[in-house]
Structures are given as C-alpha cells and as structure tokens.
Design a protein around this motif. Structure first.
Motif, mmCIF file in Angstrom:
data_model
loop_
_atom_site.group_PDB
_atom_site.id
_atom_site.type_symbol
_atom_site.label_atom_id
_atom_site.label_comp_id
_atom_site.label_asym_id
_atom_site.label_seq_id
_atom_site.Cartn_x
_atom_site.Cartn_y
_atom_site.Cartn_z
ATOM 1 N N CYS A 55 0.804 -1.221 0.000
ATOM 2 C CA CYS A 55 0.000 0.000 0.000
ATOM 3 C C CYS A 55 0.843 1.281 0.000
ATOM 4 O O CYS A 55 0.316 2.364 0.193
ATOM 5 C CB CYS A 55 -0.952 -0.011 1.188
ATOM 6 S SG CYS A 55 -0.118 -0.065 2.772
ATOM 7 N N HIS A 56 2.136 1.171 -0.256
ATOM 8 C CA HIS A 56 3.023 2.331 -0.344
ATOM 9 C C HIS A 56 3.584 2.388 -1.768
ATOM 10 O O HIS A 56 4.327 1.489 -2.177
ATOM 11 C CB HIS A 56 4.150 2.226 0.684
ATOM 12 C CG HIS A 56 3.650 2.323 2.085
ATOM 13 N ND1 HIS A 56 3.163 1.241 2.770
ATOM 14 C CD2 HIS A 56 3.544 3.380 2.920
ATOM 15 C CE1 HIS A 56 2.781 1.625 3.971
ATOM 16 N NE2 HIS A 56 3.000 2.917 4.088
ATOM 17 N N PRO A 84 -8.095 1.186 -1.524
ATOM 18 C CA PRO A 84 -8.114 0.667 -0.145
ATOM 19 C C PRO A 84 -9.078 -0.509 0.025
ATOM 20 O O PRO A 84 -8.830 -1.392 0.850
ATOM 21 C CB PRO A 84 -8.567 1.862 0.697
ATOM 22 C CG PRO A 84 -8.552 3.030 -0.196
ATOM 23 C CD PRO A 84 -8.500 2.564 -1.594
ATOM 24 N N PRO A 90 -5.377 1.307 4.173
ATOM 25 C CA PRO A 90 -5.134 2.613 3.569
ATOM 26 C C PRO A 90 -3.965 2.555 2.578
ATOM 27 O O PRO A 90 -3.037 1.763 2.743
ATOM 28 C CB PRO A 90 -4.790 3.512 4.759
ATOM 29 C CG PRO A 90 -5.440 2.843 5.923
ATOM 30 C CD PRO A 90 -5.333 1.358 5.632
ATOM 31 N N VAL A 91 -4.024 3.403 1.580
ATOM 32 C CA VAL A 91 -3.006 3.453 0.532
ATOM 33 C C VAL A 91 -2.317 4.816 0.597
ATOM 34 O O VAL A 91 -2.956 5.842 0.823
ATOM 35 C CB VAL A 91 -3.660 3.251 -0.859
ATOM 36 C CG1 VAL A 91 -2.639 3.348 -1.961
ATOM 37 C CG2 VAL A 91 -4.376 1.913 -0.902
ATOM 38 N N TRP A 92 -1.001 4.803 0.390
ATOM 39 C CA TRP A 92 -0.185 6.016 0.442
ATOM 40 C C TRP A 92 0.525 6.164 -0.893
ATOM 41 O O TRP A 92 1.328 5.313 -1.271
ATOM 42 C CB TRP A 92 0.825 5.922 1.584
ATOM 43 C CG TRP A 92 0.129 5.701 2.893
ATOM 44 C CD1 TRP A 92 -0.185 4.494 3.462
ATOM 45 C CD2 TRP A 92 -0.384 6.689 3.754
ATOM 46 N NE1 TRP A 92 -0.856 4.693 4.635
ATOM 47 C CE2 TRP A 92 -0.993 6.037 4.853
ATOM 48 C CE3 TRP A 92 -0.387 8.083 3.720
ATOM 49 C CZ2 TRP A 92 -1.597 6.719 5.887
ATOM 50 C CZ3 TRP A 92 -0.988 8.766 4.765
ATOM 51 C CH2 TRP A 92 -1.581 8.089 5.830
ATOM 52 N N SER A 118 -6.447 13.527 -0.462
ATOM 53 C CA SER A 118 -6.821 12.300 0.215
ATOM 54 C C SER A 118 -7.943 11.596 -0.524
ATOM 55 O O SER A 118 -8.708 12.208 -1.254
ATOM 56 C CB SER A 118 -7.250 12.576 1.661
ATOM 57 O OG SER A 118 -8.419 13.352 1.682
ATOM 58 N N ASP A 121 -9.757 6.370 2.863
ATOM 59 C CA ASP A 121 -8.732 5.464 3.393
ATOM 60 C C ASP A 121 -7.433 5.490 2.593
ATOM 61 O O ASP A 121 -6.778 4.475 2.417
ATOM 62 C CB ASP A 121 -9.251 4.024 3.472
ATOM 63 C CG ASP A 121 -10.308 3.870 4.544
ATOM 64 O OD1 ASP A 121 -10.184 4.532 5.587
ATOM 65 O OD2 ASP A 121 -11.242 3.104 4.325
ATOM 66 N N GLY A 122 -7.058 6.643 2.131
ATOM 67 C CA GLY A 122 -5.783 6.763 1.430
ATOM 68 C C GLY A 122 -5.377 8.215 1.319
ATOM 69 O O GLY A 122 -6.184 9.121 1.496
ATOM 70 N N HIS A 123 -4.106 8.420 1.038
ATOM 71 C CA HIS A 123 -3.577 9.776 0.951
ATOM 72 C C HIS A 123 -2.552 9.846 -0.163
ATOM 73 O O HIS A 123 -1.881 8.869 -0.463
ATOM 74 C CB HIS A 123 -2.917 10.170 2.276
ATOM 75 C CG HIS A 123 -3.849 10.041 3.429
ATOM 76 N ND1 HIS A 123 -4.743 11.013 3.766
ATOM 77 C CD2 HIS A 123 -4.050 9.024 4.297
ATOM 78 C CE1 HIS A 123 -5.459 10.609 4.806
ATOM 79 N NE2 HIS A 123 -5.054 9.401 5.144
ATOM 80 N N TYR A 124 -2.436 11.027 -0.733
ATOM 81 C CA TYR A 124 -1.350 11.231 -1.676
ATOM 82 C C TYR A 124 -0.773 12.614 -1.488
ATOM 83 O O TYR A 124 -1.409 13.509 -0.939
ATOM 84 C CB TYR A 124 -1.785 10.997 -3.121
ATOM 85 C CG TYR A 124 -2.858 11.913 -3.672
ATOM 86 C CD1 TYR A 124 -2.522 13.103 -4.292
ATOM 87 C CD2 TYR A 124 -4.194 11.559 -3.612
ATOM 88 C CE1 TYR A 124 -3.491 13.927 -4.830
ATOM 89 C CE2 TYR A 124 -5.176 12.364 -4.145
ATOM 90 C CZ TYR A 124 -4.818 13.559 -4.751
ATOM 91 O OH TYR A 124 -5.784 14.376 -5.279
ATOM 92 N N GLN A 140 4.807 6.723 6.899
ATOM 93 C CA GLN A 140 3.409 6.284 6.882
ATOM 94 C C GLN A 140 3.252 4.835 7.322
ATOM 95 O O GLN A 140 2.242 4.210 7.053
ATOM 96 C CB GLN A 140 2.805 6.483 5.485
ATOM 97 C CG GLN A 140 2.992 7.838 4.890
ATOM 98 C CD GLN A 140 2.652 8.982 5.822
ATOM 99 O OE1 GLN A 140 1.644 8.961 6.523
ATOM 100 N NE2 GLN A 140 3.511 9.996 5.851
#
Length: 141
Positions: A55-56, A84, A90-92, A118, A121-124, A140
């Motif tokens: 997820c990274h 996600p 969660p995904v980054w 965002s 359940d994830g962020h960039y 993260q």
C-alpha cells in the motif's frame, strides 16, 4: 475491482517492487494516453496484490503530462477510491512530480488535482525531490 490486463510497453512505464522498503515504484517514461495510463495503474494494482497488498507507492510522473483533467477525474472518481477496498488497508501514494510551483498556483486544473490530497482510506502528496517522497512514505508505516 479486478485488475484489468496488466500488459504495457516498457518504453512507456517501468514498475518495480522494493521488498526492503515494502514499496512499489512506478515510473512513466514518456507522455501517455489515458488508455495507457489506466493499464499502468492496473499493473500497479496487480503488483500490489502480488506483493502482500503493498500500500506504499512512489509514482514518478515527471515525464507525464501533469495537467490531464480526464486522467485526474478517472483516478479520483473510479480507480483511486477502490484501492483501499481491494488492498484492505489505507493506501499512500507519493508523486514525484517536480511541480512548477508557479504553474500550480496559476493553473486551476493542476491546483485542484493537488488540493485533493486524500482518498477514502488513502492519501497522496506531491514532491519535488524523490528523497522527500521516499521519506514521507517511510513515515506512513
């Protein structure tokens, strides 16, 4: 979501998994069409699934067109929200973009894409230095 065909031309995209960092790295090597971009993201998802739902992701988009409204809309509305759910966490996403800050301030499409940092359940985040992107991803965990 089941990943689509993951074939792509190696002259347009490279993909690697770094097990020591538990990270996927996707690099666009030239400007691509929306169909190519979709295939690349589906290849990333297939690789993530194959590597314990990684997820990274570090995404090097320096050679891609930074202001592609159709691509941003597809990612934001269709693909991104599913990540996600499919990966179960969660995904980054760290975008290594070398963004021209003046362009980011004056171009509404680019500014809007960068503002939406965002997903469910994830962020960039966007970075001008790959080392900063890697450090952010490492935080993260």
């Amino acid at each position: 979501m089941v990943p689509h065909a993951t074939t792509y031309s190696p002259d347009s995209f490279s993909l690697e998994y770094r097990p020591e960092q538990r990270m996927l790295i996707g690099r666009w090597l030239r400007p691509v069409t929306l169909d190519e971009l979709k295939a690349h993201y589906h290849a990333l998802l297939a690789a993530a699934i194959a590597h314990d739902n990684c997820c990274h992701w570090l995404l090097d988009v320096r050679r891609r067109v930074a202001i592609d409204t159709d691509a941003a809309l597809w990612f934001r509305e269709e693909f991104g929200p599913q990540l996600p759910l499919v990966l179960g966490r969660p995904v980054w996403l760290a975008y290594f973009a070398m963004v021209n800050q003046e362009l980011a301030r004056t171009n509404p499409a680019l500014r809007e894409n960068m503002r939406l940092g965002s997903l469910q359940d994830g962020h960039y985040c966007y970075f001008n230095q790959e080392s900063e992107a890697l450090a952010w991803l490492a935080q993260q965990r």
